[in-house]
Design an enzyme around this catalytic site. Structure first.
Site, PDB file in Angstrom:
ATOM      1  N   GLY A 165      51.363  41.007  45.521  1.00  0.00           N
ATOM      2  CA  GLY A 165      50.339  42.000  45.214  1.00  0.00           C
ATOM      3  C   GLY A 165      50.383  43.186  46.154  1.00  0.00           C
ATOM      4  CE1 TYR A 167      38.165  38.191  46.363  1.00  0.00           C
ATOM      5  CE2 TYR A 167      36.169  38.308  47.706  1.00  0.00           C
ATOM      6  CZ  TYR A 167      37.503  38.593  47.523  1.00  0.00           C
ATOM      7  OH  TYR A 167      38.198  39.285  48.501  1.00  0.00           O
ATOM      8  CB  SER A 196      47.615  49.652  45.396  1.00  0.00           C
ATOM      9  OG  SER A 196      46.987  48.541  44.776  1.00  0.00           O
TER      10      SER A 196
END
Length: 268
Positions: free
Chosen positions: A18, A158, A21
């Protein structure tokens, strides 16, 4: 005596999941500056290649390679492992989040976040860790969050995935005893990624105020325990990760390292 140098990771190969960015991109940049050959990963081929090109301009002469695949799937993880080759430094950075009340979080929501945030790291580490052990050197870092020890009520799924990463890193460290491989987790606080910047700009537009005031409002209401009262720069997180991956970090093992601006009030 071993001393710090700007090519501390020369001859090492790093994979940052990932990393097109945000924090992942900043980590890829920091590791490239330390001399590592870096594998950049994203889901979209065009974005991945664009990130590689930006990094090449930022770190002239760096060895960079892009691999586009969705690490939330087993097939994607297998594809990245095959393309990455021999990896010495693995940064499990991939993570997604969303704000949603617990009562509205479906089974699919929980599964989607677990596959991206937890299982991506499980699969990559399971594939790459044995070879690190065999070579007698390696670094594995999970990019968790202060939400892993301070779960937010509006992003409970999360927070649970971030807690799982901390536990996973510590458990994996227990399997790496005196073998030259370290496993740690890093816990950033609110970080000024592209997504956070867009959020602040949106809040400022809705309230008819400045982005600076939107940031101040965020810390008054959402993170009042922050000691720095600002968003953390991705480069600040990356600097800690780069140190943890370096030759002088061999005694940092099985740790949950906080770079969260003092949001978490406990001292351990």
């Amino acid at each position: 005596m071993t001393t710090l140098n700007h090519q501390a990771l020369a001859g090492r190969r790093a994979l940052v999941s990932g990393s097109t960015s945000g924090i992942g991109y900043a980590i890829a940049w920091a590791l490239a500056e330390q001399g590592a050959a870096v594998v950049v990963n994203g889901r979209d081929a065009a974005r991945t290649e664009a990130a590689v090109q930006r990094l090449q301009q930022a770190v002239p002469g760096a060895s960079l390679h892009g691999v586009a695949a969705d690490l939330a799937t087993a097939a994607g993880a297998d594809a990245v492992v095959r393309a990455a080759g021999e990896v010495d430094v693995l940064i499990n950075n991939l993570g997604i989040y969303e704000q949603r009340a617990f009562a509205d979080q479906t089974d699919d929501d929980w599964t989607r976040l677990f596959n991206a945030n937890v299982m991506s790291g499980v699969r990559l580490t399971r594939s790459l860790l044995p070879a690190m052990k065999a070579r007698g050197w390696g670094r594995v870092v999970f990019i968790s969050s202060e939400s892993g020890v301070n779960p937010p009520g509006d992003m409970l799924h999360y927070g649970v995935t971030k807690a799982a990463q901390i536990a996973l890193a510590r458990g994996l460290a227990e399997t790496c005893v005196a073998c030259g491989v370290t496993v740690n987790s890093v816990l950033p606080g609110p970080t000024l990624t592209e997504g956070a910047q867009a959020y602040l700009e949106g809040e400022a537009a809705r309230a008819g105020t400045s982005v600076a005031e939107a940031q101040a409002q965020f810390f008054r209401n959402a993170r009042p325990t922050s000691l720095i009262r600002r968003f953390i720069a991705p480069e600040e997180v990356a600097a800690l990760v780069a140190h943890v991956c370096g030759p002088l970090s061999g005694a940092i093992h099985g740790a949950a390292l906080r770079v969260e601006g003092g949001v978490v009030r406990n001292i351990l």
